[in-house]
Design an enzyme around this catalytic site. Structure first.
Site, mmCIF file in Angstrom:
data_model
loop_
_atom_site.group_PDB
_atom_site.id
_atom_site.type_symbol
_atom_site.label_atom_id
_atom_site.label_comp_id
_atom_site.label_asym_id
_atom_site.label_seq_id
_atom_site.Cartn_x
_atom_site.Cartn_y
_atom_site.Cartn_z
ATOM 1 N N LYS A 44 -11.791 -1.731 -3.984
ATOM 2 C CA LYS A 44 -12.532 -0.452 -4.008
ATOM 3 C C LYS A 44 -11.689 0.643 -4.621
ATOM 4 O O LYS A 44 -12.204 1.545 -5.245
ATOM 5 C CB LYS A 44 -12.845 0.001 -2.584
ATOM 6 C CG LYS A 44 -13.744 -0.875 -1.802
ATOM 7 C CD LYS A 44 -13.930 -0.227 -0.426
ATOM 8 C CE LYS A 44 -14.187 -1.253 0.629
ATOM 9 N NZ LYS A 44 -13.072 -1.437 1.553
ATOM 10 N N LYS B 226 0.819 -1.223 0.000
ATOM 11 C CA LYS B 226 0.000 0.000 0.000
ATOM 12 C C LYS B 226 0.848 1.266 0.000
ATOM 13 O O LYS B 226 0.442 2.279 -0.573
ATOM 14 C CB LYS B 226 -0.989 0.008 1.178
ATOM 15 C CG LYS B 226 -2.101 -1.032 0.998
ATOM 16 C CD LYS B 226 -3.374 -0.658 1.705
ATOM 17 C CE LYS B 226 -4.499 -1.585 1.269
ATOM 18 N NZ LYS B 226 -5.764 -1.341 1.900
ATOM 19 N N LYS C 155 -6.295 -8.196 -7.192
ATOM 20 C CA LYS C 155 -7.576 -8.462 -6.531
ATOM 21 C C LYS C 155 -8.600 -7.371 -6.839
ATOM 22 O O LYS C 155 -8.229 -6.221 -7.097
ATOM 23 C CB LYS C 155 -7.403 -8.685 -5.032
ATOM 24 C CG LYS C 155 -7.251 -7.454 -4.207
ATOM 25 C CD LYS C 155 -7.469 -7.786 -2.713
ATOM 26 C CE LYS C 155 -7.531 -6.498 -1.937
ATOM 27 N NZ LYS C 155 -8.087 -6.575 -0.627
HETATM 28 N N1 AQP Z 1 -11.159 -9.113 -3.954
HETATM 29 C C1 AQP Z 1 -11.474 -9.648 -2.797
HETATM 30 N N2 AQP Z 1 -11.769 -10.974 -2.734
HETATM 31 C C2 AQP Z 1 -12.115 -11.544 -1.551
HETATM 32 N N3 AQP Z 1 -12.207 -10.864 -0.377
HETATM 33 C C3 AQP Z 1 -11.932 -9.543 -0.410
HETATM 34 N N4 AQP Z 1 -11.933 -8.592 0.546
HETATM 35 C C4 AQP Z 1 -11.600 -7.404 0.000
HETATM 36 N N5 AQP Z 1 -11.365 -7.553 -1.316
HETATM 37 C C5 AQP Z 1 -11.564 -8.867 -1.611
HETATM 38 C C6 AQP Z 1 -12.268 -8.850 1.952
HETATM 39 O O1 AQP Z 1 -13.248 -7.916 2.367
HETATM 40 C C7 AQP Z 1 -13.050 -7.622 3.753
HETATM 41 C C8 AQP Z 1 -13.111 -6.154 3.955
HETATM 42 O O2 AQP Z 1 -12.046 -5.530 3.280
HETATM 43 P P1 AQP Z 1 -11.693 -4.041 3.580
HETATM 44 O O3 AQP Z 1 -12.679 -3.183 2.944
HETATM 45 O O4 AQP Z 1 -11.537 -3.830 5.035
HETATM 46 O O5 AQP Z 1 -10.264 -3.804 2.980
HETATM 47 P P2 AQP Z 1 -9.529 -4.330 1.730
HETATM 48 O O6 AQP Z 1 -9.212 -5.777 1.854
HETATM 49 O O7 AQP Z 1 -8.351 -3.427 1.573
HETATM 50 O O8 AQP Z 1 -10.603 -4.138 0.566
HETATM 51 P P3 AQP Z 1 -10.414 -3.379 -0.766
HETATM 52 O O9 AQP Z 1 -11.656 -3.471 -1.544
HETATM 53 O O10 AQP Z 1 -9.159 -3.809 -1.460
HETATM 54 O O11 AQP Z 1 -10.302 -1.885 -0.287
HETATM 55 P P4 AQP Z 1 -9.225 -0.804 -0.599
HETATM 56 O O12 AQP Z 1 -9.162 -0.726 -2.087
HETATM 57 O O13 AQP Z 1 -9.810 0.419 0.048
HETATM 58 O O14 AQP Z 1 -7.942 -1.247 0.014
HETATM 59 C C9 AQP Z 1 -11.715 -8.240 4.168
HETATM 60 O O15 AQP Z 1 -11.976 -9.426 4.921
HETATM 61 C C10 AQP Z 1 -11.057 -8.569 2.859
HETATM 62 O O16 AQP Z 1 -10.203 -9.705 2.966
#
Ligand code: AQP
Length: 333
Positions: free
Chosen positions: A201, A114, A198
């Site tokens: 968001k 990140k 992956k």
């Molecule tokens: N692509 C994914 N496949 C499976 N699980 C996922 N999670 C996120 N993306 C995927 C799971 O969703 C939960 C919440 O995630 P989060 O919002 O706290 O943070 P993150 O993992 O950083 O999600 P994003 O979408 O990638 O957000 P950004 O872009 O803001 O960093 C977690 O249990 C995660 O594993």
């Protein structure tokens, strides 16, 4: 034994299919199991480790809550709240950051990913993120934490921090050492534009993900545009390692229809992608549209949503305050 579950989702934007299949769907299943107490947190303190616009953050907190409720998390069965409304999380994080070692944090791969190349410009909060996550979990004596693969290393750190605190303060078993709950199948949903990344968001391309608020036409058009290779759909015994797009789309289909990958491969063996994509779009519309309709409905009733947060925060505060008080006593405050 009662299973105590804690997990969180960042209100950092529209929740997507990856968040749903990798986390929220599982939260609902756990909530409905016997002898299980669930605490689900909208982790807004984690979200600000990366700059958020204040008005967007406020909106995203409420939308994340609406998504939880629309997906089936029931505030009568589970505690739902936002992290910043329970001061013990930040307080616990400071205490635990004095227990955690720099060397442990330096190994965290998510910070490296990140922060990117320019680590000097990353916030201190982004670096200390896993310590706050440990505080979240340990305040509730969670026995199990459902996490995606990407969070496994942070949970191991949380276990190390708990053990170190217990030993430093001579308080065996005071902080409970939690177990990860990692979904075996389809735990990583990949981008529709690049199946080596992956679904996320923060991906600048909206075409890379299915948002849980997307309507029927948008879902159909995103799946139509999803990247595939030029071969027909894989055969049942074909190894999909070199066909990440096919593997991802078949994984999404399997997860939504609650069947294993082999069964999905058999269903579409030798067919062309356009036929499979039509079926996948139908299934997505079928599963996602009711959630997105419900989110819209809930967002029109702000009072109802505010009351859920208020009630959840009250319950969470009671538990967390008690634990932090005991923690402070052990330290000598
Ligand atoms: N692509 C994914 N496949 C499976 N699980 C996922 N999670 C996120 N993306 C995927 C799971 O969703 C939960 C919440 O995630 P989060 O919002 O706290 O943070 P993150 O993992 O950083 O999600 P994003 O979408 O990638 O957000 P950004 O872009 O803001 O960093 C977690 O249990 C995660 O594993």
């Amino acid at each position: 034994m009662v299973k105590k579950i804690f997990s969180g989702v960042q209100p950092s934007g529209n929740l997507h299919l990856g968040n749903y299949l990798g986390a929220i769907k599982n939260f609902v299943d756990l909530q409905n199991q016997k002898n299980t107490e669930c605490v689900y947190c909208i982790v807004d303190l984690h979200a600000i480790t990366i700059k958020q616009e204040p008005k967007d953050l406020k909106k995203n907190i409420i939308e994340t809550l609406a998504t939880f409720v629309a997906s089936g998390i029931d505030s009568k069965k589970s505690i739902i709240f936002n992290q910043s409304s329970v001061p013990a999380h930040a307080e616990g994080s400071w205490i635990l950051s004095c227990v955690a070692r720099m060397g442990w944090l330096n190994r965290m791969t998510q910070f490296k990913e990140k922060a990117g190349k320019d680590k000097e410009k990353a916030s201190v909060g982004l670096y200390a993120y896993p310590v706050l996550m440990a505080s979240d979990i340990l305040l509730y004596d969670a026995t199990h934490v459902p996490v995606g693969h990407d969070q496994k290393q942070h949970l191991e750190l949380c276990r190390d921090i708990a053990q170190r605190f217990n030993s430093d303060f001579n308080a065996a078993d005071f902080l409970k050492v939690p177990e990860p709950l990692i979904q075996k199948n389809f735990s990583r949903i990949m981008s529709l534009k690049d199946a080596t990344k992956k679904m996320s968001k923060s991906d600048p391309s909206d075409l890379s993900r299915i948002n849980l608020t997307d309507d029927r036409d948008l879902i159909i058009s995103k799946i139509k545009k999803a990247k595939t290779d030029s071969k027909p759909m894989p055969s049942i015994d074909e190894n999909l390692e070199k066909r990440p797009e096919a593997e991802n789309l078949l994984g999404i289909y399997s997860s939504l229809s609650n069947q294993n990958l082999e069964r999905s491969k058999k269903e579409f063996e030798g067919k062309n992608f356009s036929e499979f994509k039509r079926k996948l779009s139908d299934l997505l519309v079928d599963k996602i549209s009711p959630i997105s309709d419900e989110i819209k409905k809930l967002l029109n009733d702000k009072k109802y949503l505010d009351d859920i947060l208020l009630e959840g925060s009250k319950k969470a505060n009671e538990i967390a305050y008690k634990k932090i008080k005991e923690m402070k006593k052990l330290i000598g405050f």
